[in-house]
Design an enzyme around this catalytic site. Structure first.
Site, PDB file in Angstrom:
ATOM      1  CB  CYS A   1      65.102 -58.865 -53.495  1.00 23.86           C
ATOM      2  SG  CYS A   1      66.000 -58.809 -55.041  1.00 23.86           S
ATOM      3  N   GLY A   2      64.485 -55.455 -53.924  1.00 19.27           N
ATOM      4  CA  GLY A   2      64.826 -54.100 -53.548  1.00 19.27           C
ATOM      5  C   GLY A   2      66.284 -53.732 -53.642  1.00 19.27           C
TER       6      GLY A   2
END
Length: 280
Positions: free
Chosen positions: A109-110
């Site tokens: 998800c970064g």
């Protein structure tokens, strides 16, 4: 310790002529945030105000709830970068260790140190109504002061700034090559000084992505001002949290995107004192 800037030789082409010149450039260093010997995140960041960075990151990422939860911060220089070693107080450290053990593994998800997409979209705390309405001229005056206060950016033209201002004239800035890092440094500086973000407003020199809104809301800032535009998700998040989001902000005007009731558009009769008060 690594300096935040260095001077490099360049060949400058200007007015039809090439000549040797010097340019000051911003440093970009790998910085690890390590809790009790376990690395939580590695950032590319500017190597300055590192204790502010450690405290602010810990707060905005929900690792601690106050600066008092951190017992010790030490910075170790390695061949590959800097390691900020953070020791938490016993109850908070136990909760952090338990959280780490529950992590299923890396996710895509970064965002830093989160365990799921649900946590990336975590509900934000509801921000209390403003203690008083903020005059639009106060915001414009702070925006006018911001470029002069960005010492690193004036030298390099390559770093973001995050600033906190109050109607009374208090003003503090933190800078970094990363926009999130600059905001974390500012949040940490305020927390270490015991300053409540609800007494003023935060300004950033970047676009308003959802992470910036999340960090500001968790810090307790009711008003977030940016020189650039917001994303749609940032607007929805600010609306839900009760945050006043101000975008495309310039000295001569800005757009109030959410919760405009906190802003007073009547003219100021006097201008706040412009003396720069920094946080050590």
């Amino acid at each position: 310790m690594i300096a935040p800037t260095e001077t490099r030789a360049v060949l400058r082409w200007q007015d039809g002529t090439a000549r040797q010149a010097r340019r000051e450039v911003a440093e970009e260093t790998a910085i690890a945030l390590t809790y009790g010997g376990s690395t939580q995140a590695v950032m590319m960041a500017t190597p300055c105000d590192l204790e502010d960075f450690a405290v602010g990151f810990s707060l905005t990422e929900g690792i601690v709830t106050s600066a008092a939860d951190i017992e010790q911060i030490a910075v170790e220089e390695t061949e590959l970068g800097l390691d900020i070693q953070i020791e938490l107080a016993s109850p908070r450290n136990a909760a952090f260790v338990s959280r780490r053990r529950a992590m299923a593994g890396p996710v895509g998800c970064g965002l830093c140190g989160i365990e799921s997409l649900a946590e990336a979209m975590r509900p934000l705390p509801a921000l209390a109504p403003g203690r008083s309405r903020l005059k639009a001229d106060v915001i414009a005056n702070a925006l006018r002061r911001l470029p002069k206060a960005q010492v690193l950016n004036r030298a390099t033209r390559a770093v973001h700034g995050a600033a906190f201002a109050t109607p009374a004239g208090f003003f503090v800035v933190r800078e970094d090559v990363g926009r999130h890092n600059a905001l974390d440094k500012l949040v940490g500086a305020l927390a270490r000084a015991g300053i409540d973000p609800a007494t003023g407003f935060i300004m950033v020199t970047s676009r308003l992505s959802v992470e910036m809104v999340q960090k500001a809301a968790i810090a307790g800032a009711p008003v977030l001002v940016a020189v650039s535009a917001p994303t749609a998700l940032a607007i929805r998040s600010a609306e839900a949290a009760g945050m006043t989001l101000i975008a495309v902000a310039r000295e001569d005007g800005f757009e109030v995107v959410t919760h405009p009731d906190r802003i007073d558009f009547t003219r100021l009769e006097t201008t706040a004192e412009e003396g720069h008060i920094d946080v050590a």
